[in-house]
Write a protein that holds these residues in place. Structure first.
Motif, PDB file in Angstrom:
ATOM      1  N   PHE A  44      28.815  36.795  49.848  1.00 50.28           N
ATOM      2  CA  PHE A  44      28.805  38.207  50.224  1.00 50.28           C
ATOM      3  C   PHE A  44      29.978  38.948  49.580  1.00 50.28           C
ATOM      4  CE2 PHE A  44      30.318  41.592  53.046  1.00 50.28           C
ATOM      5  CZ  PHE A  44      29.217  42.438  52.998  1.00 50.28           C
ATOM      6  N   ASN A  45      31.155  38.338  49.611  1.00 54.12           N
ATOM      7  CA  ASN A  45      32.317  38.981  48.986  1.00 54.12           C
ATOM      8  C   ASN A  45      32.092  39.186  47.492  1.00 54.12           C
ATOM      9  OD1 ASN A  45      33.989  39.354  51.228  1.00 54.12           O
ATOM     10  ND2 ASN A  45      34.734  37.245  51.141  1.00 54.12           N
ATOM     11  N   ARG A  46      31.426  38.237  46.856  1.00 48.71           N
ATOM     12  CA  ARG A  46      31.121  38.397  45.437  1.00 48.71           C
ATOM     13  C   ARG A  46      30.131  39.555  45.235  1.00 48.71           C
ATOM     14  NH1 ARG A  46      28.613  33.383  42.290  1.00 48.71           N
ATOM     15  NH2 ARG A  46      27.009  33.800  43.861  1.00 48.71           N
TER      16      ARG A  46
ATOM     17  N   LEU B 270      32.849  36.167  34.158  1.00 49.93           N
ATOM     18  CA  LEU B 270      34.005  35.591  34.853  1.00 49.93           C
ATOM     19  C   LEU B 270      33.961  35.860  36.355  1.00 49.93           C
ATOM     20  CD1 LEU B 270      37.039  36.224  32.456  1.00 49.93           C
ATOM     21  CD2 LEU B 270      35.607  34.189  32.689  1.00 49.93           C
ATOM     22  N   LEU B 271      33.144  36.810  36.791  1.00 50.80           N
ATOM     23  CA  LEU B 271      33.001  37.020  38.232  1.00 50.80           C
ATOM     24  C   LEU B 271      32.506  35.750  38.908  1.00 50.80           C
ATOM     25  CD1 LEU B 271      33.154  38.963  40.632  1.00 50.80           C
ATOM     26  CD2 LEU B 271      30.800  39.643  40.131  1.00 50.80           C
ATOM     27  N   ASP B 272      31.716  34.942  38.196  1.00 53.38           N
ATOM     28  CA  ASP B 272      31.213  33.697  38.776  1.00 53.38           C
ATOM     29  C   ASP B 272      32.327  32.703  39.074  1.00 53.38           C
ATOM     30  OD1 ASP B 272      28.690  34.709  38.607  1.00 53.38           O
ATOM     31  OD2 ASP B 272      28.103  33.567  36.828  1.00 53.38           O
ATOM     32  N   ALA B 273      33.474  32.870  38.440  1.00 49.51           N
ATOM     33  CA  ALA B 273      34.606  31.983  38.710  1.00 49.51           C
ATOM     34  C   ALA B 273      35.186  32.212  40.094  1.00 49.51           C
ATOM     35  CB  ALA B 273      35.697  32.171  37.656  1.00 49.51           C
TER      36      ALA B 273
ATOM     37  N   ALA C 208      30.627  42.697  42.822  1.00 46.27           N
ATOM     38  CA  ALA C 208      29.611  43.090  41.840  1.00 46.27           C
ATOM     39  C   ALA C 208      29.239  44.561  42.006  1.00 46.27           C
ATOM     40  CB  ALA C 208      28.379  42.201  41.986  1.00 46.27           C
ATOM     41  N   ALA C 209      29.176  45.019  43.250  1.00 48.57           N
ATOM     42  CA  ALA C 209      28.875  46.429  43.496  1.00 48.57           C
ATOM     43  C   ALA C 209      29.978  47.318  42.941  1.00 48.57           C
ATOM     44  CB  ALA C 209      28.696  46.673  44.999  1.00 48.57           C
ATOM     45  N   ARG C 210      31.227  46.939  43.161  1.00 48.29           N
ATOM     46  CA  ARG C 210      32.349  47.726  42.639  1.00 48.29           C
ATOM     47  C   ARG C 210      32.337  47.764  41.110  1.00 48.29           C
ATOM     48  NH1 ARG C 210      36.296  49.032  46.298  1.00 48.29           N
ATOM     49  NH2 ARG C 210      36.257  47.950  48.306  1.00 48.29           N
ATOM     50  N   LEU C 211      31.952  46.664  40.503  1.00 53.55           N
ATOM     51  CA  LEU C 211      31.960  46.555  39.046  1.00 53.55           C
ATOM     52  C   LEU C 211      30.706  47.145  38.402  1.00 53.55           C
ATOM     53  CD1 LEU C 211      33.324  42.929  38.958  1.00 53.55           C
ATOM     54  CD2 LEU C 211      34.427  44.854  37.779  1.00 53.55           C
ATOM     55  N   GLY C 212      29.700  47.441  39.205  1.00 57.22           N
ATOM     56  CA  GLY C 212      28.445  47.940  38.663  1.00 57.22           C
ATOM     57  C   GLY C 212      27.609  46.860  38.015  1.00 57.22           C
TER      58      GLY C 212
END
Length: 366
Positions: A294-296, A237-240, A300-304
């Protein structure tokens, strides 16, 4: 909510008492702001609601550890303290905005409470959030034909079909429909409501195009963000929330609330700020895709959501020092070990991989 002292109820999330006034004792109200809240039943109810939502949202979207809502709450209270007479209209706006933010964060844990707030403030977005919540309750890429999930599938379809119909029938949404129907990099297309249930990728692709076409919220500037806890459960869902249009429309793609609902990572936030300050001037509207990508990466870094790679040298970027990078890498490694329960060696590799991706994509114009 004692505005000058940050009342324990609002910031420590004690149970909200059964009352009709605000979350603090009006007998001790001292400032004009506190007195205005006590004098207005609407403000009192909103303050009580805010305290309840804050209490729900204080735990990280990862399910353990603190969220970053304390800093966000302090910032919101500062804005309330900055209100000028007449206080009531300003405070109503501030409460409405903050309660929308908190309701999105609280949605995965308290859907009934959160949806009541979201429907009131942003009826155009609330059905999407309800559908995302229902989706997040099922296993990843669930077999939606299973009898026990039929009711959930029917409800999601009913919630989202009007949005798909709008994309397919309204002339001003034709671009979004064409983006949705053309295979993306992973070959996903969505042409019917049943396509949504093919996989998390299909569901995310549909959500990805909706942002620019939603009706304006009742609350001006209300956040159009997906709850980070839903992304934790269904990482695709991050891709959304990433770029899709290659134009200024990427500014209106749905966001997420991971920066507020995951544990604090101040060094990463500081690096993000420095990189944006040093970003070169880019021409053309496609640059918005680079910013959004970049924001994504930061999310992604925060989510691992990174693949541990080799110890690759980090690209240099304007305004960023080695000390900045060392601090972020160290903090990310500790974060992955503490909150994602990775072994120290694996956590260190993840941290370097996440940082390499951030630094590689930063300062790009396309």
């Amino acid at each position: 909510m004692i505005l000058y002292a940050l009342a324990p109820l609002v910031l420590a999330a004690a149970p909200v008492p059964a009352q009709t006034g605000p979350s603090f004792a009006c007998a001790t109200a001292a400032t004009p702001t506190e007195k205005a809240i006590c004098a207005d039943p609407k403000l009192g109810a909103l303050d009580r609601e805010m305290a309840q939502l804050f209490g729900i949202a204080k735990e990280s979207a990862l399910g353990s550890g603190p969220s970053s809502q304390l800093a966000a709450q302090r910032a919101a209270l500062q804005e309330m303290r900055a209100c000028k007479p007449p206080l009531a209209p300003c405070l109503l706006d501030r409460y409405a905005m903050r309660n929308q933010e908190l309701a999105i964060a609280a949605l995965p844990k308290a859907p009934a409470i959160a949806l009541a707030v979201l429907r009131r403030g942003d009826p155009a977005f609330a059905p999407i959030l309800e559908a995302v919540q229902l989706w997040s309750e099922a296993p990843v890429d669930a077999n939606w034909s299973a009898p026990e999930r039929a009711q959930r599938r029917t409800r999601i379809a009913a919630l989202l079909k009007p949005y798909l119909t709008g994309l397919q029938t309204k002339p001003d949404q034709s671009f979004g429909n064409s983006v949705l129907r053309e295979p993306g990099t992973d070959g996903v297309t969505v042409k019917t409501i049943d396509d949504l249930f093919s996989s998390d990728r299909h569901f995310a692709a549909f959500l990805n195009v909706l942002g620019p076409y939603l009706d304006e919220p009742k609350i001006t500037g209300a956040p159009r963000a997906l709850p980070c806890a839903a992304i934790v459960r269904h990482p695709k869902l991050l891709d959304a929330t990433g770029p899709i249009f290659g134009s200024t429309m990427d500014n209106f793609v749905l966001r997420n609330d991971c920066s507020d609902t995951l544990p604090p990572l101040p060094s990463l936030g500081a690096l993000q700020t420095k990189l944006f300050r040093g970003w070169p001037d880019c021409e053309g509207t496609i640059r918005y895709m680079a910013y959004s990508s970049f924001n994504r990466d930061v999310d992604a870094a925060r989510l691992g959501l990174v693949d541990p790679g080799k110890a690759t040298p980090l690209p240099a970027r304007k305004g960023v020092t080695k000390a900045d990078l060392d601090g972020v890498e160290r903090d990310l490694s500790a974060y992955y070990a503490t909150y994602l329960h990775r072994a120290p060696v694996a956590a260190a590799r993840m941290a370097r991989s996440a940082l390499f991706r951030l630094m590689t994509d930063a300062h790009q114009c396309e």
